[in-house]
Design an enzyme around this catalytic site. Structure first.
Site, short mmCIF file in Angstrom:
data_model
loop_
_atom_site.label_atom_id
_atom_site.label_comp_id
_atom_site.label_asym_id
_atom_site.label_seq_id
_atom_site.Cartn_x
_atom_site.Cartn_y
_atom_site.Cartn_z
N GLY A 244 0.82 -1.10 0.01
CA GLY A 244 -0.03 0.08 0.12
C GLY A 244 0.90 1.21 0.09
O GLY A 244 0.13 2.26 -0.28
N PRO A 288 4.51 -5.32 -0.79
CA PRO A 288 4.65 -4.12 -1.86
C PRO A 288 4.51 -4.36 -3.19
O PRO A 288 4.79 -5.58 -3.76
CB PRO A 288 5.85 -3.67 -1.49
N TYR A 330 -10.09 5.54 -12.00
CA TYR A 330 -9.79 6.18 -10.72
C TYR A 330 -9.59 7.61 -11.03
O TYR A 330 -9.29 8.42 -9.97
CB TYR A 330 -8.51 5.49 -9.83
N CYS A 355 -14.15 3.51 -28.25
CA CYS A 355 -15.31 4.10 -28.45
C CYS A 355 -16.10 4.38 -27.13
O CYS A 355 -17.16 3.87 -26.91
CB CYS A 355 -16.15 3.28 -29.30
N GLU A 356 -15.39 5.16 -26.14
CA GLU A 356 -16.17 5.47 -24.92
C GLU A 356 -15.53 6.90 -24.50
O GLU A 356 -14.40 7.24 -24.67
CB GLU A 356 -15.50 4.69 -23.95
#
Ligand code: LLP
Length: 403
Positions: A244, A288, A330, A355-356
């Site tokens: 993290g 990690p 995110y 295509c977005e």
């Protein structure tokens, strides 16, 4: 110590580590399509820095961040184990030369077949995420005539300052076992004691942590649980505090990241040294991912069109959310550079071919003026980039190469 690792020399972008300086321009000489480049010297540098800061802590690299065999080879050389979360990851790690005895197996949805693979081969540690999983592990181990090595992943119900999608230590997250269920966990473990070896406790608060107060609080909360567990299971001696540790995406400052690494280590040791005094055979473990490999990868892509509208200028690349979904998923920031630094500065939205409308890699980025066929370098694509890629729109996967 290095501060910036991607810099221009003679107007060309080079990738630095403590042992090499790599020209990215030569990588696109025979360009066949979007390409991740992983700098193994950089990964080795980071691994050694972390091993120094987390002295006597066993590292298990979180393979989900980047599973490329060349990347894994560095960890093998540096005596780092692997944190895996599926049968696929177990098989891949073994194919890449890791023994089962160097694998920690996490994840909330382990199937019977996956547990059979792990337990049959006497995997180093299974991080148990729920009571029904513990029952299943007991049954599988009994059937195979084995003892499964387990640690209990605790959900401390403590939040971290990160994107909510990558926080895992809160009571409404699916991860880990609620502290209130610990008495039952111990009862079930005792019932199955003939087929379980209770090795310890584990924790993973979430990803991209840059402040360690939650880690401190969580370790403090887990210590009494660990001691309770050890009273019943004297072989309990491992404390795995997960992964993290975050990195900077918006700026390059490796010196500051090293200061944060040391702060992270100091926070952890200040809690754990007191436990060590009570548990002389205590072993500390960490998992990690991003910190080791995040900066070590770049994505090289080519401008297909510079599309100018009355409102915007788009750089339309041959690579997008199919290769790097983090900005779309995110709203993550990834630095975008022009491979050759010349040109007056302009502001672009850097987008892909998918295509977005969510298919963007960077918005309102100031870059030297670009034209068709120029190359861009997307920074910090060593972690959770290729490993989260898809074939959406049946676009080809990016190539993956390393030094
Ligand atoms: N251990 C466990 C049990 C994990 O679930 C993870 C990551 C790690 C260790 C490694 O965490 P790290 O040191 O890399 O932060 N896709 C997201 C990140 C998801 C992390 C999932 N678990 C992203 O792109 O930011």
């Amino acid at each position: 110590m290095l501060k910036e690792f991607l810099i221009y020399q003679n107007n060309e972008l080079v990738f630095l580590s403590d042992s090499s300086s790599i020209s990215l321009t030569h990588l696109v000489k025979n360009y066949q399509g979007p390409m991740f480049f992983y700098n193994r010297d950089f990964i080795r540098m980071r691994t050694r820095q972390m091993q120094t800061a987390l002295k006597n802590v066993k590292l298990f690299y979180a393979l989900k961040a980047n599973a490329h065999p060349q990347v894994l080879s560095v960890f093998k050389d540096e005596n780092v184990g692997v944190d895996v979360v599926s049968g696929g990851e177990i098989e891949h790690a073994v194919q890449c030369g890791f023994s089962y005895q160097s694998l920690v197996y996490s994840g909330v949805g382990k199937t019977k077949a996956e547990l059979e693979l792990a337990i049959q081969n006497e995997i180093y540690q299974i991080n148990v995420e729920s009571i029904p999983e513990l029952y299943r592990i007991g049954e599988v181990a009994k059937k195979l005539g084995k003892k499964a090595n387990v640690a209990f992943r605790v959900n401390p119900d403590i939040s971290i300052q990160s994107h909510p999608y990558i926080a895992t230590g809160l009571k409404d997250n699916k991860f880990g076992i609620d502290t209130n269920q610990f008495a039952e966990v111990m009862r079930v473990a005792q019932e199955n004691a003939a087929h379980l070896s209770v090795k310890g406790i584990s924790l993973h608060l979430g990803s991209q942590m840059l402040d360690f107060s939650s880690l401190k609080d969580s370790l403090a909360k887990l210590k009494p649980l660990f001691l309770d567990l050890r009273k019943i299971f004297p072989e309990c001696h491992r404390f795995d505090f997960g992964g993290g540790l975050g990195i900077f995406y918006e700026k390059q400052d490796l010196e500051m990241e090293n200061r944060l690494l040391n702060e992270y280590a100091a926070t952890m040791f200040s809690e754990m040294n007191a436990l060590k005094a009570l548990v002389p055979d205590l072993e500390l473990q960490s998992e990690p991912g991003r910190w080791l490999v995040g900066h070590a990868g770049v994505l090289l892509a080519q401008v297909q069109y510079v599309k100018v509208t009355p409102y915007k200028e788009f750089l339309i690349l041959d690579s997008g959310m199919n290769h790097l979904i983090r900005p779309s998923l995110y709203e993550a920031y990834h630095g975008v550079h022009k491979l050759s630094a010349n040109g007056v500065e302009k502001t672009y939205d850097v987008v892909g071919p998918i295509c977005e409308s969510a298919d963007f890699l960077g918005k309102n980025r100031v870059l030297p003026e670009m034209k068709q066929d120029d190359f861009v370098v997307i920074r910090d694509c060593g972690a959770y980039a290729a490993s989260m890629a898809s074939d959406y729109n049946l676009q080809r996967r990016a190539f993956e190469v390393s030094n």
